[in-house]
Design a protein around this motif. Structure first.
Motif, PDB file in Angstrom:
ATOM      1  N   THR A   1       0.836  -1.210   0.000  1.00  9.72           N
ATOM      2  CA  THR A   1       0.000   0.000   0.000  1.00  9.72           C
ATOM      3  C   THR A   1       0.865   1.252   0.000  1.00  9.72           C
ATOM      4  OG1 THR A   1      -1.703  -1.198   1.226  1.00  9.72           O
ATOM      5  CG2 THR A   1      -1.868   1.205   1.200  1.00  9.72           C
TER       6      THR A   1
ATOM      7  N   SER B   1     -10.898  12.904   4.115  1.00  8.40           N
ATOM      8  CA  SER B   1     -11.038  12.006   2.972  1.00  8.40           C
ATOM      9  C   SER B   1      -9.746  11.224   2.742  1.00  8.40           C
ATOM     10  CB  SER B   1     -11.406  12.806   1.715  1.00  8.40           C
ATOM     11  OG  SER B   1     -11.425  11.981   0.585  1.00  8.40           O
TER      12      SER B   1
ATOM     13  N   ALA C   1      -9.564   8.474   5.244  1.00  7.90           N
ATOM     14  CA  ALA C   1     -10.486   7.401   4.856  1.00  7.90           C
ATOM     15  C   ALA C   1      -9.909   6.608   3.678  1.00  7.90           C
ATOM     16  CB  ALA C   1     -11.850   7.973   4.498  1.00  7.90           C
ATOM     17  N   THR C   2      -9.308   7.304   2.717  1.00 13.03           N
ATOM     18  CA  THR C   2      -8.683   6.631   1.581  1.00 13.03           C
ATOM     19  C   THR C   2      -7.559   5.718   2.051  1.00 13.03           C
ATOM     20  OG1 THR C   2      -9.222   8.416   0.047  1.00 13.03           O
ATOM     21  CG2 THR C   2      -7.399   6.985  -0.573  1.00 13.03           C
TER      22      THR C   2
ATOM     23  N   ALA D   1      -7.124   4.341   4.992  1.00 11.02           N
ATOM     24  CA  ALA D   1      -7.694   3.197   5.704  1.00 11.02           C
ATOM     25  C   ALA D   1      -8.301   2.202   4.714  1.00 11.02           C
ATOM     26  CB  ALA D   1      -8.747   3.673   6.700  1.00 11.02           C
ATOM     27  N   SER D   2      -8.992   2.723   3.703  1.00 12.84           N
ATOM     28  CA  SER D   2      -9.595   1.863   2.692  1.00 12.84           C
ATOM     29  C   SER D   2      -8.529   1.073   1.948  1.00 12.84           C
ATOM     30  CB  SER D   2     -10.409   2.713   1.707  1.00 12.84           C
ATOM     31  OG  SER D   2     -10.858   1.944   0.623  1.00 12.84           O
ATOM     32  N   TRP D   3      -7.460   1.737   1.532  1.00 13.42           N
ATOM     33  CA  TRP D   3      -6.391   1.069   0.793  1.00 13.42           C
ATOM     34  C   TRP D   3      -5.709   0.005   1.643  1.00 13.42           C
ATOM     35  CZ3 TRP D   3      -3.375   5.408  -2.249  1.00 13.42           C
ATOM     36  CH2 TRP D   3      -4.222   5.932  -3.223  1.00 13.42           C
TER      37      TRP D   3
ATOM     38  N   CYS E   1      -6.994  -1.689   4.136  1.00 16.31           N
ATOM     39  CA  CYS E   1      -7.917  -2.821   4.268  1.00 16.31           C
ATOM     40  C   CYS E   1      -8.041  -3.589   2.959  1.00 16.31           C
ATOM     41  CB  CYS E   1      -9.296  -2.323   4.719  1.00 16.31           C
ATOM     42  SG  CYS E   1      -9.306  -1.634   6.383  1.00 16.31           S
ATOM     43  N   TYR E   2      -8.080  -2.865   1.850  1.00 11.95           N
ATOM     44  CA  TYR E   2      -8.222  -3.489   0.533  1.00 11.95           C
ATOM     45  C   TYR E   2      -7.014  -4.379   0.217  1.00 11.95           C
ATOM     46  CZ  TYR E   2      -9.142  -3.786  -4.500  1.00 11.95           C
ATOM     47  OH  TYR E   2      -9.387  -4.233  -5.766  1.00 11.95           O
TER      48      TYR E   2
ATOM     49  N   ASP F   1     -15.582  -4.909  -2.024  1.00 11.06           N
ATOM     50  CA  ASP F   1     -15.101  -3.535  -1.862  1.00 11.06           C
ATOM     51  C   ASP F   1     -16.068  -2.543  -2.513  1.00 11.06           C
ATOM     52  OD1 ASP F   1     -12.965  -1.435  -1.392  1.00 11.06           O
ATOM     53  OD2 ASP F   1     -13.022  -1.435  -3.583  1.00 11.06           O
ATOM     54  N   LYS F   2     -16.692  -2.964  -3.578  1.00 11.20           N
ATOM     55  CA  LYS F   2     -17.620  -2.076  -4.293  1.00 11.20           C
ATOM     56  C   LYS F   2     -18.949  -1.895  -3.560  1.00 11.20           C
ATOM     57  CE  LYS F   2     -14.614  -1.145  -7.243  1.00 11.20           C
ATOM     58  NZ  LYS F   2     -13.500  -0.616  -6.461  1.00 11.20           N
TER      59      LYS F   2
ATOM     60  N   SER G   1     -18.979  -0.124  -1.376  1.00 11.31           N
ATOM     61  CA  SER G   1     -18.850   1.321  -1.157  1.00 11.31           C
ATOM     62  C   SER G   1     -19.868   2.080  -2.001  1.00 11.31           C
ATOM     63  CB  SER G   1     -17.433   1.791  -1.479  1.00 11.31           C
ATOM     64  OG  SER G   1     -17.116   1.547  -2.844  1.00 11.31           O
TER      65      SER G   1
END
Length: 144
Positions: free
Chosen positions: A39, A77, A80-81, A83-85, A87-88, A104-105, A107
């Motif tokens: 990441t 934002s 959040a991005t 954290a999302s990355w 986790c992804y 993931d989608k 979202s």
């Protein structure tokens, strides 16, 4: 009439294509290294690319000249991005890209709900039916 590159649909479709490539390429890239390191490397590449684009197009402005409200929400934002990355990439390390990406989608479903609740956006019943089908499709992908 709006040109193709002036239509949101064009850019949304390109985003979907690049997101699909992201999942496939990242699944291969994360196979031999820790997901958090993967990441980080991806983030450096994104930052470098955006630096070049912003510089080349003359969009750079001092952060001090930007509205503080915009900076706060962009910082949130960004968190959040990140954290999302994280986790992804962890999910990609552990699971199949063909299953991780559709989940993931979800979202998309959450954006519809959050947009309605927090931003006052309105979707027609047909739009909500589409959102429900996306949720159903993501759930079906997880089976088996």
């Amino acid at each position: 009439m709006t040109s193709l590159t002036g239509a949101w649909q064009f850019w949304a479709l390109l985003a979907a294509v690049f997101a699909a490539l992201t999942a496939v390429l990242a699944k291969v890239g994360v196979a031999e290294i820790p997901s958090d390191l993967a990441t980080f490397i991806r983030t450096l590449v994104v930052a470098a690319l955006l630096f070049l684009i912003v510089s080349a197009t003359g969009q750079w402005r001092s952060p001090a000249s930007l509205p503080s409200r915009a900076l706060v929400f962009l910082a949130l934002s960004g968190l959040a991005t990140g954290a999302s990355w994280l986790c992804y990439f962890r999910a990609l390390k552990l699971g199949d890209a063909a299953r991780v990406a559709p989940v993931d989608k979800l979202s998309v479903v959450l954006v519809a709900v959050f947009g309605a609740v927090f931003l006052g956006e309105r979707l027609a019943p047909a739009n909500w039916a589409g959102v429900a089908l996306i949720a159903l499709g993501a759930w079906l992908v997880t089976l088996g």
